[in-house]
Design an enzyme around this catalytic site. Sequence first.
Site, short mmCIF file in Angstrom:
data_model
loop_
_atom_site.label_atom_id
_atom_site.label_comp_id
_atom_site.label_asym_id
_atom_site.label_seq_id
_atom_site.Cartn_x
_atom_site.Cartn_y
_atom_site.Cartn_z
N LYS A 168 0.89 -1.24 -0.05
CA LYS A 168 -0.15 0.01 -0.06
C LYS A 168 0.86 1.11 0.03
CE LYS A 168 -3.02 2.21 3.19
NZ LYS A 168 -4.04 2.11 4.15
C1 R5P Z 1 -2.20 4.32 8.42
O1 R5P Z 1 -1.12 4.11 8.57
C2 R5P Z 1 -3.26 3.28 8.18
O2 R5P Z 1 -2.85 2.05 7.48
C3 R5P Z 1 -4.38 3.67 7.63
O3 R5P Z 1 -5.21 2.84 7.58
C4 R5P Z 1 -4.26 4.41 6.30
O4 R5P Z 1 -3.27 4.79 5.71
C5 R5P Z 1 -5.53 5.31 6.34
O5 R5P Z 1 -6.44 5.38 5.21
P1 R5P Z 1 -6.36 6.98 4.76
O6 R5P Z 1 -5.19 7.55 4.76
O7 R5P Z 1 -7.11 6.82 3.35
O8 R5P Z 1 -7.30 7.41 5.77
#
Ligand code: R5P
Length: 294
Positions: A203
Amino acid sequence: MADLDQVKKEKDFFTNIPMETPGFFLRGAGSFDWGMKNRLARIFSPSSGRTVMLAIDHGYFQGPTSGLERIDLTIVPLVPQADALMLTRGILRSTIPPSANKAIVIRASGGPSILKELSNEEIAVDIEDAIRMNVSAMAVQVYVGSEFETKTIRNMTKLVDAGLRYGMPVLAVTAVGKEMVRDAKYFRLACRICAELGAQFVKTYYVAEDFDTVTASCPVPIVMAGGKKLPELDALTMAYKAVQEGAAGVDMGRNIFQSDAPSAMMTAVTKVVHENMEPKHALELYKELKNKKR
Ligand code: R5P
């Protein structure tokens, strides 16, 4: 006693049709075992090759952040719309109905809160517990370039070793330290290191310039992280560009659950990711669904 009389005679051998040996639809996954592939196929749609993951694991270091104060009320109704949920085991067991029948990507690293050095993480879930929860993958933060870089990479490789024993994929999350520049050069480095050391998917954040070089140089699927809340059109455009430039889907949190209409936003993102809907049409759809709800 087994029936031995009048057993229907076998005849359908289709001797003129050779048995096919199809490949596997996901990048870099051809050599994995059946269980690993099956779990990946629960996360990524075999028809589009992509996924819409809903990330709600923020509480593992941020506590009850905006939009996640009451997951039972705001997130559970969205679950049917996601391909996969990314979350902690605490929220999974306490709040998500086991009948949800969704692919689960369990947050498997943690330790420091927002008050401390974030890269100082440890593994936070045993492989046995991941299997007990019937999850489809384990997610681990990897801080390339940060103070505890080696420790976080070691967390990942330990989970990869455990995952390979049981057919459990590992999602490496490239976490960017404060001092790091968020550009393609950094993400190429971080994503490639994660894939080289065994992560089954990665990711990472979208970057406006040369994101296609990040996806091209990573031999396993990349899912785009959402990042901070943007206006809906910008978030949809980012998701669109990411998949057009080689991402195998998105793992978005705040841009969905902090939207004025999270369910409408889920639908719009899903159309962008799985059906290549252009951002302006996805925005129209979002607005239409949002207004209908009122
Ligand atoms: C963060 O490190 C986590 O993995 C989060 O779940 C993720 O990055 C968050 O998603 P967003 O940035 O789309 O809120």
